[in-house]
Every structure is written in structure tokens, then in C-alpha cells.
Design a protein around this motif. Structure first.
Motif, short mmCIF file in Angstrom:
data_model
loop_
_atom_site.label_atom_id
_atom_site.label_comp_id
_atom_site.label_asym_id
_atom_site.label_seq_id
_atom_site.Cartn_x
_atom_site.Cartn_y
_atom_site.Cartn_z
N ALA A 44 0.83 -1.21 0.00
CA ALA A 44 0.00 0.00 0.00
C ALA A 44 0.86 1.26 0.00
CB ALA A 44 -0.94 0.00 1.20
N TYR A 45 1.95 1.25 0.75
CA TYR A 45 2.84 2.41 0.85
C TYR A 45 3.50 2.70 -0.50
CZ TYR A 45 6.07 5.52 3.36
OH TYR A 45 6.77 6.61 3.84
N VAL A 46 4.04 1.66 -1.13
CA VAL A 46 4.70 1.84 -2.43
C VAL A 46 3.68 2.19 -3.51
CG1 VAL A 46 6.08 0.70 -4.23
CG2 VAL A 46 6.66 0.37 -1.83
N HIS A 47 2.50 1.59 -3.43
CA HIS A 47 1.45 1.88 -4.41
C HIS A 47 1.07 3.36 -4.35
CE1 HIS A 47 -2.89 1.66 -5.84
NE2 HIS A 47 -2.17 1.38 -6.91
N GLU A 48 0.95 3.89 -3.16
CA GLU A 48 0.60 5.31 -3.01
C GLU A 48 1.70 6.21 -3.58
OE1 GLU A 48 -1.50 8.72 -2.27
OE2 GLU A 48 -2.18 6.64 -2.37
N ILE A 49 2.94 5.88 -3.34
CA ILE A 49 4.05 6.65 -3.91
C ILE A 49 4.01 6.57 -5.44
CG2 ILE A 49 6.57 6.70 -4.20
CD1 ILE A 49 6.74 5.82 -1.24
N ASN A 50 3.74 5.38 -5.95
CA ASN A 50 3.67 5.17 -7.40
C ASN A 50 2.57 6.03 -8.02
OD1 ASN A 50 4.81 3.96 -9.63
ND2 ASN A 50 3.77 2.01 -9.37
N ARG A 51 1.41 6.06 -7.37
CA ARG A 51 0.29 6.86 -7.88
C ARG A 51 0.58 8.37 -7.75
NH1 ARG A 51 -4.71 7.14 -6.73
NH2 ARG A 51 -4.46 7.30 -4.50
N LYS A 52 1.04 8.76 -6.59
CA LYS A 52 1.21 10.18 -6.28
C LYS A 52 2.36 10.83 -7.06
CE LYS A 52 1.65 13.22 -2.27
NZ LYS A 52 1.75 13.25 -0.80
N HIS A 53 3.49 10.16 -7.13
CA HIS A 53 4.68 10.78 -7.71
C HIS A 53 4.97 10.37 -9.16
CE1 HIS A 53 5.80 12.64 -3.93
NE2 HIS A 53 5.52 11.49 -3.34
N LEU A 54 4.51 9.18 -9.55
CA LEU A 54 4.83 8.70 -10.90
C LEU A 54 3.59 8.54 -11.77
CD1 LEU A 54 7.52 6.05 -9.90
CD2 LEU A 54 7.87 8.40 -10.64
N ASN A 55 2.42 8.76 -11.18
CA ASN A 55 1.15 8.66 -11.91
C ASN A 55 0.92 7.25 -12.48
OD1 ASN A 55 -1.10 10.19 -12.23
ND2 ASN A 55 -0.55 10.95 -14.26
N HIS A 56 1.41 6.24 -11.76
CA HIS A 56 1.20 4.84 -12.15
C HIS A 56 0.30 4.18 -11.11
CE1 HIS A 56 5.46 5.05 -14.05
NE2 HIS A 56 4.54 5.52 -14.89
N ASP A 57 -0.80 3.64 -11.54
CA ASP A 57 -1.72 2.98 -10.60
C ASP A 57 -1.47 1.47 -10.61
OD1 ASP A 57 -3.70 2.59 -8.76
OD2 ASP A 57 -5.36 2.86 -10.17
N THR A 58 -0.23 1.10 -10.27
CA THR A 58 0.16 -0.31 -10.26
C THR A 58 0.99 -0.60 -9.01
OG1 THR A 58 2.17 0.19 -11.51
CG2 THR A 58 0.24 -0.48 -12.79
N TYR A 59 1.02 -1.86 -8.67
CA TYR A 59 1.90 -2.32 -7.59
C TYR A 59 3.26 -2.62 -8.19
CZ TYR A 59 -2.15 -2.67 -4.58
OH TYR A 59 -3.26 -2.38 -3.83
N THR A 60 4.30 -2.39 -7.42
CA THR A 60 5.66 -2.66 -7.87
C THR A 60 6.51 -3.02 -6.67
OG1 THR A 60 7.51 -1.80 -9.17
CG2 THR A 60 6.39 -0.23 -7.72
N ASP A 61 7.62 -3.67 -6.92
CA ASP A 61 8.49 -4.06 -5.81
C ASP A 61 9.44 -2.94 -5.39
OD1 ASP A 61 9.98 -4.23 -8.15
OD2 ASP A 61 10.68 -6.27 -7.80
N ILE A 62 9.72 -2.00 -6.30
CA ILE A 62 10.71 -0.97 -5.99
C ILE A 62 10.43 0.31 -6.75
CG2 ILE A 62 12.26 -1.84 -7.79
CD1 ILE A 62 14.61 -1.01 -6.00
#
Length: 139
Positions: A44-62
Motif C-alpha cells: 500500500a505504501y509503495v502503491h501510493e508513492i507510485n500513484r502520487k509521484h509517478l502517476n502509475h496505478d500499479t503495484y511494484t516491488d521498488i
């Protein structure tokens, strides 16, 4: 300086070894680590960073935020422990090996390596394997 922080209950028990390995990996690529922060968190933490800063609505490992140059590494590396665990199970490798692979992956991005094309992914995987070998040799 390398800092490790945790946004989850996960903890590392070998930060000294990992620090030396990361420094050796940077040195192997003719770079030094000025300031790198590894942040271990959940999906959830990484997903939020991905959405907020990179505009990607996906899960990722890093996710790697690189503020340095190819020879002076500075930045933040966010690692989802949940994804690392799932990837380790999927690829049938020990969790600690997959974790080190992901850590190396983040540093390799800071060193200027990308993984957008098939050729780049292949090169990155080779460099990750080389980094893992470096860790095992140091022990």
C-alpha cells in the motif's frame, strides 16, 4: 552514507553487511554512495508513492528516486517487502536473495542503467546476478 528505515514491522538483521556490499557495488561501477536511503514498506505504501509521484496505478516491488549522478549516488529507494516476498515465492528463490536483487536493482538505476527494453532488462538482470555474486564472495 546508507540509511535503512522501516514503514512496516520488517527488520534487517545484517545492515552492516548490506552497507558494505552496497558500497562495493557502487565502487565496482566507479561510483561512491553519498546518501542513499532504503525504505522498506508494504504494498500500500509503495502503491501510493507510485500513484502520487509517478502517476502509475500499479503495484511494484521498488521505486527509485535518483538525485545524484552516475558516479555520486544520492537518492531514496522504496522497497515493498510484500512484493519481494511474492516474487521470491513465484521465482522459487530465498526471500533474502530476492531482497538483495531488488536492492541492487535500485542502485543500478542510480548508476544509470535502465530496464525499459528487452535488451536493457537482460543487461540489468546480468548486473543484478553479478551484484549477488559480489555479496556471496564478501561473506
Amino acid at each position: 552514507m546508507i540509511e535503512f528505515s522501516f514503514q512496516t514491522s520488517f527488520q534487517l538483521d545484517n545492515t552492516s553487511q548490506l552497507t558494505q556490499w552496497c558500497k562495493a557495488l557502487a565502487s565496482h561501477h566507479h561510483a561512491i554512495i553519498e546518501q542513499v536511503g532504503f525504505v522498506f514498506c508494504d504494498d500500500a505504501y509503495v502503491h501510493e508513492i507510485n500513484r502520487k509521484h509517478l502517476n502509475h496505478d500499479t503495484y511494484t516491488d521498488i521505486i527509485t528516486f535518483d538525485y545524484g549522478t552516475e558516479d555520486r549516488l544520492e537518492g531514496e529507494i522504496y522497497i515493498s517487502v510484500d512484493r519481494v516476498k511474492d516474487n521470491a515465492e513465484q521465482f522459487e528463490v530465498p526471500f533474502n536473495e530476492e531482497l538483495k536483487r531488488v536492492m541492487a536493482h535500485g542502485l543500478l538505476h542510480m548508476l544509470g542503467y535502465d530496464d525499459h527494453t528487452a535488451d536493457q532488462k537482460s543487461k540489468m538482470r546480468g548486473l543484478e546476478n553479478e551484484a549477488l555474486e559480489m555479496f556471496h564472495v564478501k561473506q
